[in-house]
Design a protein around this motif. Structure first.
Motif, PDB file in Angstrom:
ATOM      1  N   ASP A   6       0.825  -1.208   0.000  1.00  0.00           N
ATOM      2  CA  ASP A   6       0.000   0.000   0.000  1.00  0.00           C
ATOM      3  C   ASP A   6       0.854   1.251   0.000  1.00  0.00           C
ATOM      4  N   SER A   7       1.930   1.253   0.784  1.00  0.00           N
ATOM      5  CA  SER A   7       2.783   2.437   0.842  1.00  0.00           C
ATOM      6  C   SER A   7       3.518   2.640  -0.480  1.00  0.00           C
ATOM      7  N   GLN A   8       3.895   1.559  -1.149  1.00  0.00           N
ATOM      8  CA  GLN A   8       4.539   1.684  -2.459  1.00  0.00           C
ATOM      9  C   GLN A   8       3.543   2.165  -3.502  1.00  0.00           C
ATOM     10  N   ASP A   9       2.306   1.686  -3.428  1.00  0.00           N
ATOM     11  CA  ASP A   9       1.271   2.114  -4.362  1.00  0.00           C
ATOM     12  C   ASP A   9       0.966   3.596  -4.221  1.00  0.00           C
ATOM     13  N   ASN A  10       1.137   4.122  -3.038  1.00  0.00           N
ATOM     14  CA  ASN A  10       0.828   5.529  -2.786  1.00  0.00           C
ATOM     15  C   ASN A  10       2.050   6.428  -2.784  1.00  0.00           C
ATOM     16  N   ALA A  11       3.221   5.907  -3.098  1.00  0.00           N
ATOM     17  CA  ALA A  11       4.446   6.715  -3.110  1.00  0.00           C
ATOM     18  C   ALA A  11       4.352   7.860  -4.106  1.00  0.00           C
ATOM     19  N   TRP A  12       3.587   7.673  -5.179  1.00  0.00           N
ATOM     20  CA  TRP A  12       3.435   8.728  -6.183  1.00  0.00           C
ATOM     21  C   TRP A  12       2.711   9.953  -5.632  1.00  0.00           C
ATOM     22  N   ARG A  13       2.056   9.803  -4.523  1.00  0.00           N
ATOM     23  CA  ARG A  13       1.326  10.912  -3.909  1.00  0.00           C
ATOM     24  C   ARG A  13       2.201  11.755  -2.979  1.00  0.00           C
ATOM     25  N   THR A  14       3.426  11.314  -2.714  1.00  0.00           N
ATOM     26  CA  THR A  14       4.279  12.031  -1.772  1.00  0.00           C
ATOM     27  C   THR A  14       4.823  13.323  -2.378  1.00  0.00           C
ATOM     28  N   HIS A  15       5.152  14.247  -1.493  1.00  0.00           N
ATOM     29  CA  HIS A  15       5.689  15.543  -1.914  1.00  0.00           C
ATOM     30  C   HIS A  15       6.976  15.376  -2.721  1.00  0.00           C
ATOM     31  N   SER A  16       7.868  14.511  -2.270  1.00  0.00           N
ATOM     32  CA  SER A  16       9.158  14.347  -2.957  1.00  0.00           C
ATOM     33  C   SER A  16       8.977  13.755  -4.358  1.00  0.00           C
ATOM     34  N   PHE A  17       8.091  12.807  -4.521  1.00  0.00           N
ATOM     35  CA  PHE A  17       7.828  12.222  -5.835  1.00  0.00           C
ATOM     36  C   PHE A  17       7.258  13.284  -6.767  1.00  0.00           C
ATOM     37  N   ARG A  18       6.290  14.052  -6.269  1.00  0.00           N
ATOM     38  CA  ARG A  18       5.669  15.095  -7.082  1.00  0.00           C
ATOM     39  C   ARG A  18       6.660  16.198  -7.418  1.00  0.00           C
TER      40      ARG A  18
END
Length: 101
Positions: A6-18
């Protein structure tokens, strides 16, 4: 295990990824030589809000970068763009085919 997925699936939502995505968009705009009517933050925020999944988000980003490159002052030739974000590579071909590797 499920929490890790779940955390990997949502990594795209993090500030650093964005922020990484915004840097890629900004680079494409700079290379195109054309100013845009919207800021990088506005453009990225728009595609982020529209996307429901990581793949969808990255697909929108890829299309945005293609659009920016098509607006370039320089004549367009066949090109391929490789965007490396975390562990996903997006390959964008001038035919607008998008490959997630």
């Amino acid at each position: 295990m499920e929490n890790m997925a779940d955390s990997q699936d949502n990594a795209w939502r993090t500030h650093s990824f964005r922020q990484n995505v915004r840097a890629k968009i900004e680079e494409a705009i700079r290379q195109s030589g054309n100013p845009t009517t919207k800021s990088v933050g506005e453009m990225e925020s728009h595609v982020f809000q529209k996307a429901k999944t990581r793949e969808e988000y990255l697909g929108y980003v890829a299309r945005l970068i293609i659009h920016v490159r098509e607006m370039s002052d320089t004549p367009m030739m066949t090109f391929a763009v490789l965007i490396k974000l975390d562990e996903i590579d997006i390959v964008i071909n001038s035919s607008e085919e998008i490959e997630l590797c």
